[in-house]
Design an enzyme around this catalytic site. Structure first.
Site, PDB file in Angstrom:
ATOM      1  N   LYS A 320     -42.359 -16.534 -37.102  1.00 17.63           N
ATOM      2  CA  LYS A 320     -43.618 -17.260 -36.947  1.00 17.63           C
ATOM      3  C   LYS A 320     -43.313 -18.711 -36.580  1.00 17.63           C
ATOM      4  O   LYS A 320     -42.529 -19.382 -37.252  1.00 17.63           O
ATOM      5  CB  LYS A 320     -44.431 -17.183 -38.241  1.00 17.63           C
ATOM      6  CG  LYS A 320     -45.888 -17.565 -38.084  1.00 17.63           C
ATOM      7  CD  LYS A 320     -46.698 -17.218 -39.324  1.00 17.63           C
ATOM      8  CE  LYS A 320     -48.177 -17.522 -39.099  1.00 17.63           C
ATOM      9  NZ  LYS A 320     -49.000 -17.180 -40.284  1.00 17.63           N
ATOM     10  N   GLU A 406     -59.051  -8.978 -50.597  1.00  9.98           N
ATOM     11  CA  GLU A 406     -60.135  -9.628 -51.344  1.00  9.98           C
ATOM     12  C   GLU A 406     -60.800  -8.692 -52.340  1.00  9.98           C
ATOM     13  O   GLU A 406     -61.187  -9.126 -53.436  1.00  9.98           O
ATOM     14  CB  GLU A 406     -61.173 -10.174 -50.356  1.00  9.98           C
ATOM     15  CG  GLU A 406     -60.677 -11.340 -49.518  1.00  9.98           C
ATOM     16  CD  GLU A 406     -59.881 -10.914 -48.296  1.00  9.98           C
ATOM     17  OE1 GLU A 406     -59.333 -11.808 -47.611  1.00  9.98           O
ATOM     18  OE2 GLU A 406     -59.795  -9.690 -48.029  1.00  9.98           O
ATOM     19  N   ARG A 434     -65.863  -8.997 -48.083  1.00  5.66           N
ATOM     20  CA  ARG A 434     -65.070  -7.776 -48.173  1.00  5.66           C
ATOM     21  C   ARG A 434     -64.953  -7.273 -49.611  1.00  5.66           C
ATOM     22  O   ARG A 434     -64.439  -6.178 -49.840  1.00  5.66           O
ATOM     23  CB  ARG A 434     -63.679  -8.029 -47.585  1.00  5.66           C
ATOM     24  CG  ARG A 434     -63.739  -8.720 -46.234  1.00  5.66           C
ATOM     25  CD  ARG A 434     -62.384  -8.903 -45.608  1.00  5.66           C
ATOM     26  NE  ARG A 434     -61.985  -7.690 -44.916  1.00  5.66           N
ATOM     27  CZ  ARG A 434     -60.845  -7.557 -44.253  1.00  5.66           C
ATOM     28  NH1 ARG A 434     -59.976  -8.559 -44.225  1.00  5.66           N
ATOM     29  NH2 ARG A 434     -60.546  -6.430 -43.637  1.00  5.66           N
TER      30      ARG A 434
END
Length: 666
Positions: A320, A406, A434
């Site tokens: 990343k 979540e 969610r």
């Protein structure tokens, strides 16, 4: 490669000019043919087909130019940087091997799609990235036929890919479906539902690319991380295979059959030594790990995956922030950035205080005095301000990162609360959606004292439709026993957090916006009391509002007063359950205008209007809110103007509809 059947008129450069002209209405020049003249190779790329004519050296140069373009574009406009730098070679390889849009690429999460957009005719869009009428920061089918599906939230790609693949079968359409999912997104439960169902598809037209960069937004957590780590150390299988094939191919008189035979032996060796276990037991042919920055290895692996007759999971290792040292060294901080100067060692421009930062610091102070307080995040330690808490209480078992999960985070907090702990779950409003079932079933049927720190409440600006926090008041207010606080300033946020922890029972949300507190004139600073009335206690017109919008409404109220209009302003801090004193106060006015930075249907404004009607109110009640629509990207100021909730629009609305109101008898 065979492009398959495409909509008429859409294949000139693999783009849909009609859609893009709608997205970029201010362009003077056809965006498909605009030459920016900065990058020797990238300037020649007008569609993914152009990649087929490049040499290996040119492809390597293209990847370098793509990184330069990304850094320049994101530094100018803000956006997602580290995640996009990490998938440059992977994106190039995908478009070399597959034929978009006949082959459909599903990005999970969509914030890693910038290179994909640059290669599919949208390079000019980077100049207006995430701006009003500009290119979106996520895949958007309305923007291009190359974007298979909207993707602003994590863990969705495998379920989407399953649906797309089965739809192709039903419609007898050609093409592969490729789901690109990060290891961070695999911490979400929905990914496993998709993984389970997708594995039942027995043909070889579905490929899952696992982009393993050891990160989501924060550092990855949990058992999956340990499992992938074992796979990474299982052995450099594809490097060995390519080395053997290359060596045999250079031997004189060595036939292709011998090379293929050697490859078969190596494949059997992989099955014995490097078998992946979980993924293959699920029904996937596991391939990898492959160096995600080696174009040759990626291309070979993807070509092999196309030839198999069953679902494939290709494990790709990427870095990343690749190619930009600052982002590589701190990928969490460079995940999503505001404008910055890349010449100054890439340091993002310093930001002012924010609601998130004030929340994180105050929760840390409170936790220093109360050992029962715990903090929970769903892979958002930095963005929610909880890095203060995690650093202060490191090693004490009071900070929990549950990954992009979540629903689990909500139920986990309910379990903590059942043991007498005080859990605070810091979560974006749009991500809290969610966990709605868990809020009802696990937190409220048998009430548990869970505190939700609902970040990014209201309009969020450049991230657009997928990230606006405009539904939380509507869905939280449907849950029996739930309470909602909406502070308008940092001081109020701290007071509301203390009330949520110590003065409120059951499920309690403290919601606050992205960014800094609004500027308030001294007469509008209320000190955090639950309701505050500015102006006469009775009269013709009353404005009612809460949260960040109080800044806009207070400016409108001040402007109306300067024009000689006698208008009062009622501010709510605890917005649910409704304060009966607030409803009683509104009864004394002929006209009530409720202003809300949230969805109108089911919002606090509708509840307030109903409460007035049930009390026999005979005046006029009007609600100005987000009128059941999705608000496009742009700055928050532009979005407020668009929905008529900026100060100028509010003044205009009061004046046009008779600022002095109608009499109750009228």
């Amino acid at each position: 490669g065979g492009a398959g059947r495409l909509p008429a008129g859409n294949y000139g450069g693999h783009v849909d000019a009609g859609r893009m002209n709608k997205v970029f209405p201010n362009n003077k020049t056809d965006w498909r043919y605009k030459v920016l003249g900065k990058r020797a190779i990238l300037d020649k790329i007008h569609s993914p087909r152009s990649l087929r004519y490049l040499s290996d050296a040119q492809l390597e140069q293209l990847c370098a130019e793509l990184r330069e373009e990304l850094i320049e574009g994101v530094s100018a406009n803000g956006g997602h940087l580290a995640s996009n730098l990490g998938v440059v070679e992977l994106t190039v390889a995908l478009h070399m091997v597959f034929r978009s849009p006949t082959d459909q690429i599903v990005w999970d999460v969509g914030h890693q799609c910038y290179t994909h957009k640059l290669l599919t005719g949208r390079r000019h869009g980077l100049e207006h990235l995430r701006q009003k009428d500009g290119m979106a920061g996520f895949p958007k089918p309305d923007e291009s036929i190359h974007d298979a599906f909207v993707a602003g939230h994590a863990s969705t790609s495998l379920s989407v890919a399953d649906g797309l693949a089965r739809g192709k079968e039903l419609l007898r359409e050609e093409g592969f479906v490729i789901a690109v999912i990060g290891d961070g997104a695999l911490t979400g439960g929905l990914a496993y539902e998709g993984l389970n169902n997708l594995s039942r598809k027995k043909n070889g037209k579905v490929i899952v690319v696992l982009n393993d960069n050891k990160m989501s937004i924060s550092k990855n957590v949990g058992g999956l991380t340990k499992y992938l780590s074992r796979l990474r150390t299982a052995g450099p299988y594809y490097k060995l295979k390519n080395l053997v094939k290359s060596a045999l191919g250079s031997v004189p008189h060595m036939g292709e059959g011998m090379v293929e035979a050697a490859g078969g032996v190596l494949s059997q060796m992989k099955d014995v030594l490097y078998r992946s276990g979980f993924f293959e037991d699920m029904g996937y042919t596991y391939m990898g790990p492959v160096d995600g920055h080696d174009l040759t290895a990626l291309r070979d692996a993807l070509e092999q995956a196309k030839k198999l007759e069953r679902p494939v999971l290709l494990h790709v290792e990427t870095v990343k922030g690749k190619g930009y040292p600052q982002a590589e060294n701190n990928p969490g901080a460079y995940h999503g950035v505001s404008k910055f100067d890349p010449k100054e060692q890439g340091s993002p421009l310093p930001s002012t205080d924010s609601f998130s930062d004030v929340f994180g610091r105050h929760l840390t102070r409170l936790a220093g005095e109360d050992h029962r307080i715990c903090a929970v995040t769903a892979a958002m330690k930095y963005a929610t301000g909880l890095y203060h808490f995690s650093r202060r209480f490191k090693g004490q078992g009071r900070f929990f990162d549950v990954g992009i999960a979540e629903g689990h985070g909500v139920t986990f907090c309910a379990g903590l609360a059942a043991k007498g702990v005080l859990p605070v779950f810091a979560v974006y409003s749009s991500f809290l959606q969610r966990g709605f079932d868990q809020l009802i079933h696990d937190c409220s049927i048998h009430p548990q004292h869970v505190v939700l720190a609902v970040d990014r409440a209201g309009l969020v600006g450049e991230d657009g439709e997928t990230h606006h926090g405009v539904f939380d008041c509507a869905f939280l207010s449907t849950i029996p026993g739930a309470s909602i606080y909406a502070p308008a300033s940092y001081e109020e946020l701290q007071l509301c957090l203390e009330k949520a922890l110590y003065q409120t029972k059951g499920l309690c949300a403290v919601r606050y916006p992205r960014g800094a507190q609004p500027l308030l004139a001294e007469e509008y600073i209320t000190g955090g009391i639950d309701i505050a009335l500015t102006g006469p206690k009775h009269g013709k017109t009353l404005l009612v509002t809460y949260g960040r919008l109080y800044g806009e409404v207070s400016r409108a109220h001040q402007a109306l007063g300067e024009q000689g209009m006698e208008v009062s302003l009622l501010k709510l801090t605890r917005v649910w359950p409704l304060e009966q004193a607030a409803v009683e106060a509104a009864m004394a006015f002929d006209r009530v205008l409720f202003l809300e930075e949230g969805i109108r249907s089911g919002g606090i404004g509708e509840h307030f209007a109903l409460a007035l009607i049930e009390r026999g109110y005979r005046g006029r009640v009007q609600i100005r809110a987000i009128d059941n629509r999705f608000v496009p990207q742009g700055s928050v100021e532009e979005q407020l103007r668009l929905v008529g909730l900026d100060a100028a629009s509010i003044v205009k609305a009061v004046l046009e509809t008779g600022g002095e109101g109608e009499s109750r008898e009228g």
